[in-house]
Each structure stands twice: as structure tokens, then as C-alpha cells.
Design a protein around this motif. Structure first.
Motif, PDB file in Angstrom:
ATOM      1  N   VAL A 191     100.075  31.501 -45.038  1.00 33.14           N
ATOM      2  CA  VAL A 191     100.081  32.746 -44.274  1.00 33.14           C
ATOM      3  C   VAL A 191      99.228  33.763 -45.026  1.00 33.14           C
ATOM      4  O   VAL A 191      99.407  33.977 -46.216  1.00 33.14           O
ATOM      5  CB  VAL A 191     101.514  33.284 -44.105  1.00 33.14           C
ATOM      6  CG1 VAL A 191     101.502  34.624 -43.383  1.00 33.14           C
ATOM      7  CG2 VAL A 191     102.376  32.284 -43.360  1.00 33.14           C
ATOM      8  N   THR A 215     100.509  39.284 -35.306  1.00 31.53           N
ATOM      9  CA  THR A 215     100.452  37.932 -35.856  1.00 31.53           C
ATOM     10  C   THR A 215      99.558  37.067 -34.976  1.00 31.53           C
ATOM     11  O   THR A 215      99.699  37.065 -33.755  1.00 31.53           O
ATOM     12  CB  THR A 215     101.860  37.311 -35.935  1.00 31.53           C
ATOM     13  OG1 THR A 215     102.685  38.145 -36.751  1.00 31.53           O
ATOM     14  CG2 THR A 215     101.805  35.915 -36.531  1.00 31.53           C
ATOM     15  N   GLN A 253      97.741  42.870 -40.031  1.00 27.64           N
ATOM     16  CA  GLN A 253      97.565  41.589 -39.342  1.00 27.64           C
ATOM     17  C   GLN A 253      98.068  40.443 -40.218  1.00 27.64           C
ATOM     18  O   GLN A 253      97.787  40.393 -41.404  1.00 27.64           O
ATOM     19  CB  GLN A 253      96.098  41.362 -38.999  1.00 27.64           C
ATOM     20  CG  GLN A 253      95.864  40.110 -38.192  1.00 27.64           C
ATOM     21  CD  GLN A 253      94.444  40.019 -37.667  1.00 27.64           C
ATOM     22  OE1 GLN A 253      93.652  40.937 -37.793  1.00 27.64           O
ATOM     23  NE2 GLN A 253      94.111  38.891 -37.064  1.00 27.64           N
ATOM     24  N   THR A 254      98.797  39.526 -39.601  1.00 27.02           N
ATOM     25  CA  THR A 254      99.263  38.317 -40.264  1.00 27.02           C
ATOM     26  C   THR A 254      98.613  37.128 -39.579  1.00 27.02           C
ATOM     27  O   THR A 254      98.628  37.023 -38.351  1.00 27.02           O
ATOM     28  CB  THR A 254     100.795  38.195 -40.186  1.00 27.02           C
ATOM     29  OG1 THR A 254     101.379  39.341 -40.816  1.00 27.02           O
ATOM     30  CG2 THR A 254     101.285  36.937 -40.865  1.00 27.02           C
ATOM     31  N   GLN A 270      97.894  37.751 -45.085  1.00 26.36           N
ATOM     32  CA  GLN A 270      98.181  39.096 -44.606  1.00 26.36           C
ATOM     33  C   GLN A 270      97.027  40.005 -44.965  1.00 26.36           C
ATOM     34  O   GLN A 270      96.600  40.043 -46.120  1.00 26.36           O
ATOM     35  CB  GLN A 270      99.464  39.630 -45.225  1.00 26.36           C
ATOM     36  CG  GLN A 270     100.696  38.889 -44.757  1.00 26.36           C
ATOM     37  CD  GLN A 270     101.920  39.341 -45.504  1.00 26.36           C
ATOM     38  OE1 GLN A 270     101.980  39.211 -46.716  1.00 26.36           O
ATOM     39  NE2 GLN A 270     102.871  39.902 -44.777  1.00 26.36           N
ATOM     40  N   GLN A 277      98.711  33.065 -39.387  1.00 28.02           N
ATOM     41  CA  GLN A 277      99.423  31.827 -39.686  1.00 28.02           C
ATOM     42  C   GLN A 277      98.417  30.685 -39.507  1.00 28.02           C
ATOM     43  O   GLN A 277      97.867  30.515 -38.422  1.00 28.02           O
ATOM     44  CB  GLN A 277     100.596  31.643 -38.733  1.00 28.02           C
ATOM     45  CG  GLN A 277     101.334  30.341 -38.896  1.00 28.02           C
ATOM     46  CD  GLN A 277     102.119  30.261 -40.193  1.00 28.02           C
ATOM     47  OE1 GLN A 277     102.830  31.190 -40.533  1.00 28.02           O
ATOM     48  NE2 GLN A 277     101.972  29.184 -40.907  1.00 28.02           N
TER      49      GLN A 277
END
Length: 72
Positions: free
Chosen positions: A59, A3, A65-66, A61, A68
């Protein structure tokens, strides 16, 4: 899953540009291709608009991998 946080400096960023800046795609063109193939999710839903406006609080994705997105 990794993240990361992206600080948004304006009102929004185009999805393909965000993918490029975060290193998910090598170029904006590759980012557009990834979106067109249905490989990217925004807020849990597959996003197919290459230049979707990504705003603070969303968010993204991409594979493992994320991202924010937060206001700067």
C-alpha cells in the motif's frame, strides 16, 4: 482519503513510475523528488528509495491518496 487500486502486470513497479501512472506526480522526475522529500509512505513507513520495487499486496500513501497494489 481517496483509495485506488493499481493492477500490477509484472513482478514489481518502481515507486516513482507508480506515482506517475496513478496521477500523483506529473512526471517520473517529480515522483522522485516527492520520494526524496519524504512525502510518500509504503506500508505505513516513509520511503526514501526513489525506485523502490513495489509489489502486489503493498500500500502506497501519497498526500490524501492511498494506492492498493494488486496482482493482475
Amino acid at each position: 482519503m481517496q483509495t485506488t487500486t493499481f493492477e500490477l502486470r509484472g513482478e514489481y513497479i518502481a515507486l516513482c513510475d507508480l506515482l506517475k501512472l496513478e496521477g500523483v506526480a506529473d512526471s517520473g522526475g517529480q515522483g522522485k523528488s516527492m520520494v526524496a522529500e519524504g512525502l510518500i509512505k509504503v506500508d505505513g513507513e516513509i520511503e526514501r528509495r526513489k525506485t523502490a520495487k513495489i509489489r502486489a499486496g503493498q500500500v502506497v500513501q501519497a498526500f490524501e491518496q492511498t494506492i492498493q497494489v494488486v496482482a493482475a
